[in-house]
Write a protein that holds these residues in place. Sequence first.
Motif, PDB file in Angstrom:
ATOM      1  N   GLY A  92       6.077  -5.784 -12.998  1.00 48.33           N
ATOM      2  CA  GLY A  92       5.941  -4.863 -11.873  1.00 48.33           C
ATOM      3  C   GLY A  92       7.244  -4.137 -11.595  1.00 48.33           C
ATOM      4  O   GLY A  92       8.328  -4.543 -12.047  1.00 48.33           O
ATOM      5  N   ALA A  93       7.135  -3.048 -10.820  1.00 50.69           N
ATOM      6  CA  ALA A  93       8.339  -2.324 -10.417  1.00 50.69           C
ATOM      7  C   ALA A  93       9.213  -3.202  -9.537  1.00 50.69           C
ATOM      8  O   ALA A  93      10.441  -3.101  -9.564  1.00 50.69           O
ATOM      9  CB  ALA A  93       7.945  -1.054  -9.671  1.00 50.69           C
ATOM     10  N   THR A  94       8.588  -4.095  -8.769  1.00 41.54           N
ATOM     11  CA  THR A  94       9.359  -4.943  -7.855  1.00 41.54           C
ATOM     12  C   THR A  94      10.361  -5.801  -8.633  1.00 41.54           C
ATOM     13  O   THR A  94      11.517  -5.942  -8.228  1.00 41.54           O
ATOM     14  CB  THR A  94       8.411  -5.826  -7.024  1.00 41.54           C
ATOM     15  N   TYR A 118      11.293   1.604   0.869  1.00 45.35           N
ATOM     16  CA  TYR A 118      10.375   0.515   0.529  1.00 45.35           C
ATOM     17  C   TYR A 118      10.985  -0.827   0.944  1.00 45.35           C
ATOM     18  O   TYR A 118      12.186  -1.037   0.805  1.00 45.35           O
ATOM     19  CB  TYR A 118      10.121   0.555  -0.982  1.00 45.35           C
ATOM     20  N   TYR A 121      13.779  -3.301  -0.977  1.00 48.78           N
ATOM     21  CA  TYR A 121      15.154  -2.957  -1.369  1.00 48.78           C
ATOM     22  C   TYR A 121      16.215  -3.750  -0.590  1.00 48.78           C
ATOM     23  O   TYR A 121      17.154  -4.271  -1.195  1.00 48.78           O
ATOM     24  CB  TYR A 121      15.462  -1.463  -1.158  1.00 48.78           C
ATOM     25  N   ASN A 163      13.764   6.933  -3.932  1.00 52.50           N
ATOM     26  CA  ASN A 163      12.350   6.752  -4.236  1.00 52.50           C
ATOM     27  C   ASN A 163      11.718   8.144  -4.207  1.00 52.50           C
ATOM     28  O   ASN A 163      11.716   8.809  -3.190  1.00 52.50           O
ATOM     29  CB  ASN A 163      11.732   5.815  -3.189  1.00 52.50           C
ATOM     30  N   ASN A 167       7.546   7.053  -0.732  1.00 55.17           N
ATOM     31  CA  ASN A 167       6.693   6.244   0.145  1.00 55.17           C
ATOM     32  C   ASN A 167       7.579   5.737   1.267  1.00 55.17           C
ATOM     33  O   ASN A 167       8.592   5.113   0.969  1.00 55.17           O
ATOM     34  CB  ASN A 167       6.122   5.065  -0.665  1.00 55.17           C
ATOM     35  N   ASP A 195      13.404   4.942  -8.167  1.00 58.63           N
ATOM     36  CA  ASP A 195      12.086   4.295  -8.106  1.00 58.63           C
ATOM     37  C   ASP A 195      11.036   5.411  -8.142  1.00 58.63           C
ATOM     38  O   ASP A 195      10.813   6.108  -7.157  1.00 58.63           O
ATOM     39  CB  ASP A 195      12.016   3.478  -6.809  1.00 58.63           C
ATOM     40  N   VAL A 197       7.726   5.064  -9.017  1.00 53.52           N
ATOM     41  CA  VAL A 197       6.405   4.454  -9.246  1.00 53.52           C
ATOM     42  C   VAL A 197       5.252   5.416  -8.938  1.00 53.52           C
ATOM     43  O   VAL A 197       4.180   5.301  -9.502  1.00 53.52           O
ATOM     44  CB  VAL A 197       6.196   3.134  -8.462  1.00 53.52           C
ATOM     45  N   TRP A 198       5.489   6.409  -8.074  1.00 49.82           N
ATOM     46  CA  TRP A 198       4.415   7.337  -7.699  1.00 49.82           C
ATOM     47  C   TRP A 198       4.411   8.596  -8.554  1.00 49.82           C
ATOM     48  O   TRP A 198       3.788   9.601  -8.205  1.00 49.82           O
ATOM     49  CB  TRP A 198       4.541   7.699  -6.203  1.00 49.82           C
ATOM     50  N   SER A 226       5.690   2.048 -12.765  1.00 46.60           N
ATOM     51  CA  SER A 226       4.759   0.952 -12.501  1.00 46.60           C
ATOM     52  C   SER A 226       3.364   1.283 -13.038  1.00 46.60           C
ATOM     53  O   SER A 226       2.755   2.270 -12.619  1.00 46.60           O
ATOM     54  CB  SER A 226       4.657   0.716 -10.989  1.00 46.60           C
ATOM     55  N   LYS A 229       0.560   1.576 -10.417  1.00 47.20           N
ATOM     56  CA  LYS A 229       0.367   2.855  -9.742  1.00 47.20           C
ATOM     57  C   LYS A 229      -0.203   3.887 -10.712  1.00 47.20           C
ATOM     58  O   LYS A 229      -1.039   4.711 -10.351  1.00 47.20           O
ATOM     59  CB  LYS A 229       1.702   3.369  -9.182  1.00 47.20           C
ATOM     60  N   THR A 234      -3.273  -1.859  -8.480  1.00 46.48           N
ATOM     61  CA  THR A 234      -1.978  -2.287  -7.927  1.00 46.48           C
ATOM     62  C   THR A 234      -1.660  -3.756  -8.204  1.00 46.48           C
ATOM     63  O   THR A 234      -0.504  -4.161  -8.112  1.00 46.48           O
ATOM     64  CB  THR A 234      -1.926  -2.023  -6.412  1.00 46.48           C
ATOM     65  N   LYS A 237       0.834  -6.210 -12.338  1.00 47.51           N
ATOM     66  CA  LYS A 237       2.282  -6.183 -12.186  1.00 47.51           C
ATOM     67  C   LYS A 237       2.938  -5.977 -13.545  1.00 47.51           C
ATOM     68  O   LYS A 237       3.403  -6.933 -14.177  1.00 47.51           O
ATOM     69  CB  LYS A 237       2.722  -7.477 -11.499  1.00 47.51           C
TER      70      LYS A 237
HETATM   71  C1  LIG Z   1       8.196   2.749  -3.603  1.00 52.12           C
HETATM   72  C2  LIG Z   1       7.580   1.566  -4.252  1.00 52.12           C
HETATM   73  N1  LIG Z   1       8.289   0.841  -5.128  1.00 52.12           N
HETATM   74  C3  LIG Z   1       7.767  -0.250  -5.718  1.00 52.12           C
HETATM   75  C4  LIG Z   1       6.484  -0.667  -5.450  1.00 52.12           C
HETATM   76  C5  LIG Z   1       5.973  -1.913  -6.118  1.00 52.12           C
HETATM   77  O1  LIG Z   1       5.428  -1.664  -7.379  1.00 52.12           O
HETATM   78  P1  LIG Z   1       4.810  -2.871  -8.227  1.00 52.12           P
HETATM   79  O2  LIG Z   1       3.506  -3.229  -7.614  1.00 52.12           O
HETATM   80  O3  LIG Z   1       4.690  -2.325  -9.615  1.00 52.12           O
HETATM   81  O4  LIG Z   1       5.782  -4.012  -8.161  1.00 52.12           O
HETATM   82  C6  LIG Z   1       5.714   0.059  -4.542  1.00 52.12           C
HETATM   83  C7  LIG Z   1       4.356  -0.382  -4.185  1.00 52.12           C
HETATM   84  O5  LIG Z   1       3.740   0.097  -3.263  1.00 52.12           O
HETATM   85  C8  LIG Z   1       6.271   1.207  -3.936  1.00 52.12           C
HETATM   86  O6  LIG Z   1       5.571   1.951  -3.055  1.00 52.12           O
END
Ligand SMILES: Cc1ncc(COP(=O)(O)O)c(C=O)c1O
Length: 383
Positions: A92-94, A118, A121, A163, A167, A195, A197-198, A226, A229, A234, A237
């Motif tokens: 996942g991006a997280t 987000y 961070y 980001n 978001n 970041d 992801v979107w 990600s 996304k 969602t 991961k």
């Molecule tokens: C800005 C941002 N970064 C990271 C994530 C997390 O991504 P992942 O589910 O791939 O870990 C999200 C999920 O909503 C997000 O909005």
Amino acid sequence: MNRIFADRPASIFSVMSALAAEHQAINLGQGFPDSPGPEDVRAQAAEAVLNGYNQYPPSPGLPELRQSVARHYARFQGLELDWPTQVLVTSGATEALASAILGLVSPGEEVVLLEPAYDAYVPQILAAGGVVRSVRLEPPHWTITKEALEAATTEKTRLVILNNPLNPAARVYGLDELQVLADWCVRHDLTALSDEVWEHVVFDGKPHVSLLSVPGMADRTVKIGSAGKIFSMTGWKVGFACGAAPLISAVAKAHQFITFTTPPNLQVAVAYGLDKTDAYFIEMREAFARSRDRMTEALAAEGYAVLPSEGTYFLNVDLAASGLNIDDEAFCMRAVKEAGVAAIPVSSFYAEDPVRSVVRLCFAKKDETIDAGVERLGKARRL
Ligand SMILES: Cc1ncc(COP(=O)(O)O)c(C=O)c1O
């Protein structure tokens, strides 16, 4: 007990989802679509679970996925990535964010955070021993200015986290604003964690520009993506970190001790999905844009001032501009408890000096859910 995590309040998404369940509310808070995701990509994952390889994949990711990521970003963003050295697969991006922050920030170094930000961070920066320096972005344009960046800079500044698309603000920053950030990074010799992801969830023909492609940034950006996304699933991961080889090597060193690797069956399916035709991505965007427009029109009819949404699954309403003299948190509590609809207060995305008049709503829902949710927001407005 580690106070960095123990002392943080429960995430606003969990709080609101729990309240939504307790009050049988329609949940327009947490950002996930209520569709199952592309069937062919899911079929690839199922096939890989049954007949594929289910043991540890290589720590940096399956070569076929890393090659597919490089092809995908060449096709959509004009990036030239050498997959063996410049692409890392993460859980996942997280996890990509955590590995990047832990891999790049040393104790005492400062990280500039563009807020609203987000929620992962700040604790990740603190866990690395870093210090957060907030830059406050404000509605309705959420503009990034040279002056604000310079005011947050010291000799200890090491990293900035961007980001884009943003978001919760639903802004998509184009080349002009990204160049302001890039010039500042070059001036102070900073690394950027971008970041993105979107990146595929952008509307009205606005292109996504990767910070990695902005002049001056090729050697100083870690770009994060990600699959969750990209494919509207969602829970999948699977993430990616891409950038210059020395930066990706530092991120990979942290990654090997955090999750080490990512389920191989999902990696196989994502490798397949990233090669889907342009038409898939165009249709996905159009479907989300239709939902955005449906919600925007319905909210306007209920008297809400809706801020523009250029990307992400979200749009925002400005309470003050809607004639409501109430802060975002109080409004969201009232909406979930008394009107049966959950939303997210944007103040929760700030570590410092929050904007308190904006509420985030997720439109990535079925038409019936959007209509019923907005009707209840109409009730919340009249309470
Ligand atoms: C800005 C941002 N970064 C990271 C994530 C997390 O991504 P992942 O589910 O791939 O870990 C999200 C999920 O909503 C997000 O909005």
